[in-house]
Every structure is written in C-alpha cells, then in structure tokens.
Design a protein around this motif. Structure first.
Motif, PDB file in Angstrom:
ATOM      1  N   VAL A   1      45.599 -26.319  23.526  1.00  0.00           N
ATOM      2  CA  VAL A   1      45.916 -25.662  24.545  1.00  0.00           C
ATOM      3  C   VAL A   1      45.702 -26.734  25.876  1.00  0.00           C
ATOM      4  N   ARG A   2      45.196 -27.784  25.792  1.00  0.00           N
ATOM      5  CA  ARG A   2      44.824 -28.578  26.768  1.00  0.00           C
ATOM      6  C   ARG A   2      46.078 -29.419  27.211  1.00  0.00           C
ATOM      7  N   LEU A   3      47.089 -29.267  26.072  1.00  0.00           N
ATOM      8  CA  LEU A   3      48.467 -30.030  26.270  1.00  0.00           C
ATOM      9  C   LEU A   3      49.492 -29.246  27.128  1.00  0.00           C
ATOM     10  N   LEU A   4      49.429 -27.901  27.082  1.00  0.00           N
ATOM     11  CA  LEU A   4      50.529 -26.889  27.722  1.00  0.00           C
ATOM     12  C   LEU A   4      50.771 -27.454  28.954  1.00  0.00           C
TER      13      LEU A   4
ATOM     14  N   GLU B   1      57.174 -25.906  28.606  1.00  0.00           N
ATOM     15  CA  GLU B   1      58.494 -25.845  28.872  1.00  0.00           C
ATOM     16  C   GLU B   1      59.440 -26.286  28.598  1.00  0.00           C
ATOM     17  N   VAL B   2      59.329 -27.456  27.648  1.00  0.00           N
ATOM     18  CA  VAL B   2      60.327 -27.961  27.066  1.00  0.00           C
ATOM     19  C   VAL B   2      60.060 -28.070  25.365  1.00  0.00           C
ATOM     20  N   CYS B   3      58.911 -27.533  25.080  1.00  0.00           N
ATOM     21  CA  CYS B   3      58.750 -27.342  23.602  1.00  0.00           C
ATOM     22  C   CYS B   3      58.632 -25.563  23.045  1.00  0.00           C
ATOM     23  N   ARG B   4      59.477 -25.602  21.874  1.00  0.00           N
ATOM     24  CA  ARG B   4      59.294 -24.284  21.431  1.00  0.00           C
ATOM     25  C   ARG B   4      58.139 -23.768  20.642  1.00  0.00           C
TER      26      ARG B   4
END
Length: 103
Positions: free
Chosen positions: A95-98, A7-10
């Motif tokens: 993907v695990r970081l999202l 939500e805070v990364c583009r």
C-alpha cells in the motif's frame, strides 16, 4: 501531474520471502511502461529505506521482462514473527508504494 506507480501497474503485491526478507511484485500494465519505469530511480534502494527502514545495500531488484514485472526485495530489519509484528506475512506493505511518484 505526476504519474503514480498504481497508474502504470495492473497489480502490485507484497509478501514475505522467508523470515528475513520482504518482496514486492510490480506487474506493469504493458511492455511500454515496464521498459519506461522498471529501472526508474524512484523505485530504487532509497525508496525502500525511506518507506520501510531497509538497508539500501540489501535491496535487490529482479526485472522479469517477459511478464512485464519487477521484483524488489529487501532484508527485514527484524525476523518475521517478532513480538511487535503488525503484518507477519507482509501482505499489506504494498500500500505504501501505490502513490510513489515516477515522473
């Protein structure tokens, strides 16, 4: 409700950084979120250990303020291209970081 990294990364990407390292690039959506979250404890070595089995002592962080970007790298537990390699170029590891919760 908790703020998630996505939500805070583009843009968030992962890639191999040679045969022995994996790198994540977290491009925050602006200077405010970069300043607020780039040094957040939730994005530290413990996360890389929990999600990827990385040795926390070998996790490196490189903030790049003019790009609102944080690079996080860790040493692979096995060299790239091993017999049981499932993502040789590490292009899907991000993907695990999202869903990592920040607040």
């Amino acid at each position: 409700m908790m703020t998630k990294l996505a939500e805070v990364c583009r843009h968030i990407r992962s890639k191999n950084a040679g045969p022995y390292w994996v790198t994540f690039d977290l491009f925050f959506d602006g200077p405010e979120n970069f300043t607020r979250y780039s040094d957040h404890p939730a994005l530290g070595p413990a996360l890389m250990q929990r999600l990827f089995g990385a040795d926390p002592a070998l996790v490196q962080r490189y903030p790049v303020p003019r790009l609102n970007m944080l690079k996080i790298s860790y040493a692979r537990t096995a060299a790239q291209g091993g017999m049981v390699e499932r993502d040789m170029h590490c292009g899907q590891q991000f993907v695990r970081l999202l869903d990592v919760e920040l607040d």
